[in-house]
Design a protein around this motif. Structure first.
Motif, PDB file in Angstrom:
ATOM      1  N   THR A  32      46.214   0.188 -15.480  1.00  0.00           N
ATOM      2  CA  THR A  32      46.633   1.184 -14.946  1.00  0.00           C
ATOM      3  C   THR A  32      47.218   0.064 -13.672  1.00  0.00           C
ATOM      4  O   THR A  32      46.444   0.226 -13.646  1.00  0.00           O
ATOM      5  CB  THR A  32      45.721   2.419 -15.045  1.00  0.00           C
ATOM      6  N   VAL A  33      48.299   0.442 -14.200  1.00  0.00           N
ATOM      7  CA  VAL A  33      49.154  -0.049 -12.764  1.00  0.00           C
ATOM      8  C   VAL A  33      50.808   1.460 -11.989  1.00  0.00           C
ATOM      9  O   VAL A  33      50.204   2.113 -12.796  1.00  0.00           O
ATOM     10  CB  VAL A  33      50.108  -1.016 -13.437  1.00  0.00           C
ATOM     11  N   LEU A  34      49.865   0.530 -11.055  1.00  0.00           N
ATOM     12  CA  LEU A  34      51.302   2.090 -10.051  1.00  0.00           C
ATOM     13  C   LEU A  34      52.672   1.273  -9.664  1.00  0.00           C
ATOM     14  O   LEU A  34      53.336   0.024  -8.887  1.00  0.00           O
ATOM     15  CB  LEU A  34      50.571   1.500  -8.418  1.00  0.00           C
ATOM     16  N   VAL A  35      53.430   1.735 -10.678  1.00  0.00           N
ATOM     17  CA  VAL A  35      54.908   1.241 -10.882  1.00  0.00           C
ATOM     18  C   VAL A  35      56.183   2.445  -8.886  1.00  0.00           C
ATOM     19  O   VAL A  35      55.741   3.811  -9.105  1.00  0.00           O
ATOM     20  CB  VAL A  35      55.517   2.105 -11.258  1.00  0.00           C
ATOM     21  N   ARG A  36      56.479   1.718  -8.106  1.00  0.00           N
ATOM     22  CA  ARG A  36      57.333   2.422  -7.658  1.00  0.00           C
ATOM     23  C   ARG A  36      58.707   1.711  -7.699  1.00  0.00           C
ATOM     24  O   ARG A  36      58.813   0.839  -7.754  1.00  0.00           O
ATOM     25  CB  ARG A  36      56.612   1.689  -5.995  1.00  0.00           C
ATOM     26  N   TYR A  37      59.551   3.074  -7.004  1.00  0.00           N
ATOM     27  CA  TYR A  37      60.948   2.937  -8.047  1.00  0.00           C
ATOM     28  C   TYR A  37      61.503   3.325  -6.834  1.00  0.00           C
ATOM     29  O   TYR A  37      61.851   3.752  -5.489  1.00  0.00           O
ATOM     30  CB  TYR A  37      61.131   4.069  -8.445  1.00  0.00           C
ATOM     31  N   PHE A  38      63.205   2.305  -6.052  1.00  0.00           N
ATOM     32  CA  PHE A  38      63.594   2.620  -4.844  1.00  0.00           C
ATOM     33  C   PHE A  38      64.997   2.263  -5.344  1.00  0.00           C
ATOM     34  O   PHE A  38      65.470   2.065  -6.766  1.00  0.00           O
ATOM     35  CB  PHE A  38      63.254   0.946  -4.622  1.00  0.00           C
ATOM     36  N   ALA A  39      65.875   3.128  -4.722  1.00  0.00           N
ATOM     37  CA  ALA A  39      67.605   3.957  -4.705  1.00  0.00           C
ATOM     38  C   ALA A  39      67.796   4.170  -6.149  1.00  0.00           C
ATOM     39  O   ALA A  39      67.380   5.372  -6.732  1.00  0.00           O
ATOM     40  CB  ALA A  39      68.064   2.203  -3.994  1.00  0.00           C
ATOM     41  N   GLU A  73      67.729   7.809 -19.805  1.00  0.00           N
ATOM     42  CA  GLU A  73      68.150   7.010 -18.565  1.00  0.00           C
ATOM     43  C   GLU A  73      68.107   5.633 -17.462  1.00  0.00           C
ATOM     44  O   GLU A  73      68.578   5.853 -16.846  1.00  0.00           O
ATOM     45  CB  GLU A  73      68.655   8.474 -18.063  1.00  0.00           C
ATOM     46  N   LEU A  74      66.659   5.681 -17.812  1.00  0.00           N
ATOM     47  CA  LEU A  74      66.289   4.623 -17.196  1.00  0.00           C
ATOM     48  C   LEU A  74      66.176   3.123 -17.079  1.00  0.00           C
ATOM     49  O   LEU A  74      66.477   1.956 -16.678  1.00  0.00           O
ATOM     50  CB  LEU A  74      64.465   4.812 -16.748  1.00  0.00           C
ATOM     51  N   ALA A  75      66.223   2.901 -18.529  1.00  0.00           N
ATOM     52  CA  ALA A  75      66.186   2.148 -19.702  1.00  0.00           C
ATOM     53  C   ALA A  75      67.408   1.143 -19.208  1.00  0.00           C
ATOM     54  O   ALA A  75      67.466  -0.290 -18.723  1.00  0.00           O
ATOM     55  CB  ALA A  75      66.486   2.686 -20.803  1.00  0.00           C
ATOM     56  N   PRO A  76      69.020   1.196 -19.050  1.00  0.00           N
ATOM     57  CA  PRO A  76      70.240   0.835 -18.602  1.00  0.00           C
ATOM     58  C   PRO A  76      69.486   0.190 -17.269  1.00  0.00           C
ATOM     59  O   PRO A  76      70.021  -1.056 -16.394  1.00  0.00           O
ATOM     60  CB  PRO A  76      71.508   1.458 -18.798  1.00  0.00           C
ATOM     61  N   VAL A  77      69.061   1.172 -16.189  1.00  0.00           N
ATOM     62  CA  VAL A  77      69.027   0.197 -15.080  1.00  0.00           C
ATOM     63  C   VAL A  77      68.103  -0.993 -14.643  1.00  0.00           C
ATOM     64  O   VAL A  77      67.972  -1.285 -14.103  1.00  0.00           O
ATOM     65  CB  VAL A  77      68.678   1.801 -13.679  1.00  0.00           C
ATOM     66  N   LEU A  78      66.751  -0.239 -15.737  1.00  0.00           N
ATOM     67  CA  LEU A  78      65.627  -1.738 -15.316  1.00  0.00           C
ATOM     68  C   LEU A  78      66.120  -2.668 -15.873  1.00  0.00           C
ATOM     69  O   LEU A  78      65.926  -3.810 -15.594  1.00  0.00           O
ATOM     70  CB  LEU A  78      64.973  -0.833 -16.691  1.00  0.00           C
ATOM     71  N   GLN A  79      67.277  -2.574 -16.910  1.00  0.00           N
ATOM     72  CA  GLN A  79      67.708  -4.477 -17.341  1.00  0.00           C
ATOM     73  C   GLN A  79      68.815  -4.962 -16.528  1.00  0.00           C
ATOM     74  O   GLN A  79      68.617  -6.663 -15.914  1.00  0.00           O
ATOM     75  CB  GLN A  79      69.110  -3.950 -17.644  1.00  0.00           C
ATOM     76  N   ARG A  80      69.251  -4.173 -14.947  1.00  0.00           N
ATOM     77  CA  ARG A  80      69.679  -5.115 -14.547  1.00  0.00           C
ATOM     78  C   ARG A  80      68.869  -4.995 -12.974  1.00  0.00           C
ATOM     79  O   ARG A  80      69.001  -5.721 -12.014  1.00  0.00           O
ATOM     80  CB  ARG A  80      70.858  -3.705 -13.277  1.00  0.00           C
ATOM     81  N   CYS A  81      67.212  -4.838 -13.246  1.00  0.00           N
ATOM     82  CA  CYS A  81      66.535  -4.787 -11.779  1.00  0.00           C
ATOM     83  C   CYS A  81      66.046  -5.827 -11.603  1.00  0.00           C
ATOM     84  O   CYS A  81      65.196  -6.255 -12.838  1.00  0.00           O
ATOM     85  CB  CYS A  81      65.365  -2.985 -11.759  1.00  0.00           C
ATOM     86  N   VAL A 102      50.277  -3.491  -7.889  1.00  0.00           N
ATOM     87  CA  VAL A 102      51.208  -2.192  -7.978  1.00  0.00           C
ATOM     88  C   VAL A 102      53.409  -2.982  -7.973  1.00  0.00           C
ATOM     89  O   VAL A 102      53.410  -4.320  -7.855  1.00  0.00           O
ATOM     90  CB  VAL A 102      51.832  -2.024  -6.351  1.00  0.00           C
ATOM     91  N   VAL A 103      53.721  -2.532  -8.885  1.00  0.00           N
ATOM     92  CA  VAL A 103      55.009  -2.961  -9.735  1.00  0.00           C
ATOM     93  C   VAL A 103      56.201  -2.034  -8.408  1.00  0.00           C
ATOM     94  O   VAL A 103      56.465  -1.026  -9.252  1.00  0.00           O
ATOM     95  CB  VAL A 103      55.545  -3.397 -10.780  1.00  0.00           C
ATOM     96  N   ASP A 104      56.912  -2.973  -7.662  1.00  0.00           N
ATOM     97  CA  ASP A 104      58.178  -1.997  -7.841  1.00  0.00           C
ATOM     98  C   ASP A 104      60.045  -2.404  -8.512  1.00  0.00           C
ATOM     99  O   ASP A 104      59.877  -3.791  -8.954  1.00  0.00           O
ATOM    100  CB  ASP A 104      58.763  -3.009  -6.141  1.00  0.00           C
ATOM    101  N   VAL A 105      60.552  -1.368  -8.493  1.00  0.00           N
ATOM    102  CA  VAL A 105      61.984  -1.714  -9.528  1.00  0.00           C
ATOM    103  C   VAL A 105      62.686  -1.385  -8.588  1.00  0.00           C
ATOM    104  O   VAL A 105      62.790  -0.070  -8.125  1.00  0.00           O
ATOM    105  CB  VAL A 105      61.452  -0.359 -10.725  1.00  0.00           C
ATOM    106  N   LEU A 106      63.050  -2.909  -8.296  1.00  0.00           N
ATOM    107  CA  LEU A 106      64.460  -2.761  -7.686  1.00  0.00           C
ATOM    108  C   LEU A 106      65.543  -3.110  -8.640  1.00  0.00           C
ATOM    109  O   LEU A 106      66.134  -3.910  -8.875  1.00  0.00           O
ATOM    110  CB  LEU A 106      63.944  -3.843  -6.590  1.00  0.00           C
ATOM    111  N   PRO A 107      66.760  -1.996  -7.327  1.00  0.00           N
ATOM    112  CA  PRO A 107      68.204  -2.019  -8.063  1.00  0.00           C
ATOM    113  C   PRO A 107      68.614  -3.416  -7.270  1.00  0.00           C
ATOM    114  O   PRO A 107      68.320  -3.344  -6.205  1.00  0.00           O
ATOM    115  CB  PRO A 107      68.624  -0.979  -8.285  1.00  0.00           C
ATOM    116  N   PRO A 108      69.725  -3.880  -7.717  1.00  0.00           N
ATOM    117  CA  PRO A 108      70.351  -4.278  -7.344  1.00  0.00           C
ATOM    118  C   PRO A 108      71.121  -2.890  -5.894  1.00  0.00           C
ATOM    119  O   PRO A 108      71.506  -2.436  -5.823  1.00  0.00           O
ATOM    120  CB  PRO A 108      71.991  -5.298  -7.896  1.00  0.00           C
ATOM    121  N   PHE A 109      70.886  -4.180  -4.215  1.00  0.00           N
ATOM    122  CA  PHE A 109      71.472  -3.579  -3.409  1.00  0.00           C
ATOM    123  C   PHE A 109      72.541  -4.115  -3.188  1.00  0.00           C
ATOM    124  O   PHE A 109      73.270  -5.528  -3.064  1.00  0.00           O
ATOM    125  CB  PHE A 109      70.564  -3.891  -2.550  1.00  0.00           C
TER     126      PHE A 109
END
Length: 112
Positions: A32-39, A73-81, A102-109
């Protein structure tokens, strides 16, 4: 008095059996993991964080697939993260995850 004692023993045995079964199930369960999403990832996920239960042997790739499967709606974003696993950049999506990770999900900035 013997009947009350027998009934108590049966209840204790049933409780012990349930506790053992629960421990065995927990051992078979995956992490069981904590996923943190940004932007943009947070916008697509509609949350900034969530706890996710994964199958035994799960990797970062397993997590990404599961997240995308649950939110179209998250799937295509994850491909760029890019991802951080316990604050370390993930270079290999085959990295195994453990409970408490803890897994951080970071889109391109913009601006690099």
């Amino acid at each position: 008095a013997a009947r009350a004692s027998d009934e108590c023993d049966r209840r204790m045995t049933a409780a012990e059996d349930a506790a053992r079964d629960g421990a065995r199930d927990a051992a078979r369960a995956g992490p069981t993991v904590l996923v943190r999403y940004f932007a943009a990832a947070a916008a697509a996920a509609r949350t900034t964080e969530e706890t996710v239960a994964l199958p035994v042997g799960a990797t970062v790739q397993t997590l990404v697939g599961q997240l995308g499967d649950h939110r179209a709606e998250l799937a295509p974003v994850l491909q760029r993260c890019s991802f951080l696993h316990d604050a370390v950049a993930v270079r290999d999506l085959a990295d195994r995850l453990q409970t408490g990770a803890v897994v951080d999900v970071l889109p391109p900035f913009a601006g690099g």
